[in-house]
Design an enzyme around this catalytic site. Sequence first.
Site, PDB file in Angstrom:
ATOM      1  N   GLU A  87      42.017 -27.522  19.479  1.00  0.00           N
ATOM      2  CA  GLU A  87      41.287 -28.676  20.445  1.00  0.00           C
ATOM      3  C   GLU A  87      39.892 -29.303  19.421  1.00  0.00           C
ATOM      4  O   GLU A  87      38.617 -29.655  19.642  1.00  0.00           O
ATOM      5  CB  GLU A  87      40.821 -27.960  21.185  1.00  0.00           C
ATOM      6  CG  GLU A  87      41.522 -27.973  22.683  1.00  0.00           C
ATOM      7  CD  GLU A  87      42.216 -28.836  23.020  1.00  0.00           C
ATOM      8  OE1 GLU A  87      41.706 -29.439  23.958  1.00  0.00           O
ATOM      9  OE2 GLU A  87      43.951 -29.058  23.678  1.00  0.00           O
ATOM     10  N   HIS A 144      36.428 -25.379  26.747  1.00  0.00           N
ATOM     11  CA  HIS A 144      36.074 -25.191  25.674  1.00  0.00           C
ATOM     12  C   HIS A 144      35.313 -24.724  25.101  1.00  0.00           C
ATOM     13  O   HIS A 144      34.481 -24.593  26.075  1.00  0.00           O
ATOM     14  CB  HIS A 144      35.867 -26.973  24.825  1.00  0.00           C
ATOM     15  CG  HIS A 144      36.777 -28.181  25.273  1.00  0.00           C
ATOM     16  ND1 HIS A 144      36.831 -29.029  25.692  1.00  0.00           N
ATOM     17  CD2 HIS A 144      38.732 -27.782  24.653  1.00  0.00           C
ATOM     18  CE1 HIS A 144      38.088 -30.129  25.600  1.00  0.00           C
ATOM     19  NE2 HIS A 144      38.497 -28.985  24.878  1.00  0.00           N
ATOM     20  N   CYS A 183      29.683 -32.520  23.884  1.00  0.00           N
ATOM     21  CA  CYS A 183      30.840 -33.286  23.621  1.00  0.00           C
ATOM     22  C   CYS A 183      31.176 -35.163  22.955  1.00  0.00           C
ATOM     23  O   CYS A 183      32.312 -35.055  22.505  1.00  0.00           O
ATOM     24  CB  CYS A 183      31.912 -33.058  25.093  1.00  0.00           C
ATOM     25  SG  CYS A 183      31.541 -31.515  26.407  1.00  0.00           S
TER      26      CYS A 183
HETATM   27  O1  SUG Z   1      39.585 -32.825  27.259  1.00  0.00           O
HETATM   28  N1  SUG Z   1      37.823 -34.197  30.078  1.00  0.00           N
HETATM   29  C1  SUG Z   1      37.861 -33.822  29.331  1.00  0.00           C
HETATM   30  C2  SUG Z   1      36.170 -33.090  28.385  1.00  0.00           C
HETATM   31  C3  SUG Z   1      36.345 -33.222  27.177  1.00  0.00           C
HETATM   32  C4  SUG Z   1      35.255 -32.526  27.021  1.00  0.00           C
HETATM   33  N2  SUG Z   1      35.153 -31.880  25.380  1.00  0.00           N
HETATM   34  C5  SUG Z   1      34.576 -30.713  24.963  1.00  0.00           C
HETATM   35  N3  SUG Z   1      33.559 -30.187  25.677  1.00  0.00           N
HETATM   36  N4  SUG Z   1      33.976 -31.017  24.278  1.00  0.00           N
HETATM   37  C6  SUG Z   1      38.678 -32.768  28.651  1.00  0.00           C
HETATM   38  O2  SUG Z   1      38.594 -32.256  30.077  1.00  0.00           O
HETATM   39  C7  SUG Z   1      38.834 -35.743  31.871  1.00  0.00           C
HETATM   40  C8  SUG Z   1      39.757 -37.152  32.286  1.00  0.00           C
HETATM   41  C9  SUG Z   1      40.380 -37.741  33.838  1.00  0.00           C
HETATM   42  O3  SUG Z   1      40.387 -36.797  34.114  1.00  0.00           O
HETATM   43  O4  SUG Z   1      40.125 -39.135  33.524  1.00  0.00           O
HETATM   44  C10 SUG Z   1      38.687 -35.466  30.785  1.00  0.00           C
HETATM   45  O5  SUG Z   1      39.998 -35.322  30.300  1.00  0.00           O
END
Ligand code: SUG
Length: 441
Positions: free
Chosen positions: A174, A247, A365
């Site tokens: 990730e 994460h 993020c």
């Molecule tokens: O991978 N959300 C992302 C958010 C990522 C956050 N990043 C960090 N924590 N570094 C994920 O869960 C949601 C997309 C949607 O539901 O349409 C999404 O992918």
Amino acid sequence: MLATEANFDGLVGPTHNYAGLAVGNLASQSHQAQASNPREAALQGLAKMKALHDLGLVQGVLAPLARPDLKTLRCLGFVGSDAEVVTAAAKASPRLLAACCSASSMWVANAATVTPSADAADRRIHFTPANLASQLHRALETEHTARILQATFNDSRHFVHHPALPAVATLGDEGAANHTRLGHSYGEPGVALFAYGSGGPGPEPSRYPGRQALEASRAVARQHRLDPDRVVFAQQHPDAIDQGVFHNDVIAVGNLDTLFCHERAFFNQSQVLADLDARLDGRLQLIQVAENEVALADAVRSYLFNSQLLRVPDGRTLLVVPAECEQVAPVWQYLQSLVSHSPIIDAVQVFDLRQSMHNGGGPACLRLRVVMNADEQVAFNQGTRMSDTLYPRLVDWVRCHYRDRLLPADLADPQLMDESFTALDELSRILQLGSVYPFQC
Ligand code: SUG
């Protein structure tokens, strides 16, 4: 050599929407099917970039990926013209279409793992694009993210681009969201903290996937030629993952020799902290928040730890938090007392990032950290560097091309694809990226 931390933020793409795609991400699940506002999302992200640039920090922009991902839709058996492919996918599987339209590349903390040149045996900056193997919509990012990174960090004397790891769950990677670089300064060798959620000796989460695999973290450490004595592998607490910490950057953030984390961030936390302290010659500065100060559920709701911990050029340490922290009373009280009593954090700055937050993406993020010395700072593609002239150009570009309302059902509209590709074609010229998008080839 004197070095500093640059932040490269992901620019939100024109298809930003709430499709509820991310398993284990409570915000993504709870906002599913709501209307998004891509224009506001992009402007909120740009306002944060500009504010950090104004503080004198090096701030870059990472371009969004082209969506819909037509190559994947065709691979899934949809045929015809581009518009026919979108229409056929919408009819057969709106969920597959949503995965191929997600603007999730905005969360560039998941774009790659980055090692500063001071920490790598060959004294170059190393990038490994994350395979994001645990979620389909995110796994589709890797190939294109690699292209954007290569066009942004485009000088092989300073930047090494590794291939992504094979995209299977046992090697799930990730990126920087599960990696923290600590050190007494940016220019001297530091310590790499890799947090993994699965594949280690400890208990696995039972409800949600541990997206980062230990074997993946080990492989990235090898690729980047890190000194094994300066690496710590730590298991994310499985209970935290089951409560929505998908994460590690949702529950811990570090910078220089400071680690700010919840007491339930890691399994065997006291051992992890002792290992880090030992590698930092007994000088780890720890801000550990107890459950009775901020409950884990409140930390997840507010994204307190998904903050940016920044050393600004005037020497102050700033914590950049999302506006949701103001709305969760114990978190806001905690932050007030932190600023009054902690000798480490000098100020808290709040940003409205609600559009991204509703998909589980906070300030941390949205940014990829790249520690760079003076030579490296002029070696990356300067077209992507935030400036007083780039900011208004990008704001105008967003205002001209982005919709202010999008429902998941609107992804079926081939007109949205045309609008997006037109916008990105222009963006690639603004950021001087060359022909990085598949529709430009
Ligand atoms: O991978 N959300 C992302 C958010 C990522 C956050 N990043 C960090 N924590 N570094 C994920 O869960 C949601 C997309 C949607 O539901 O349409 C999404 O992918």
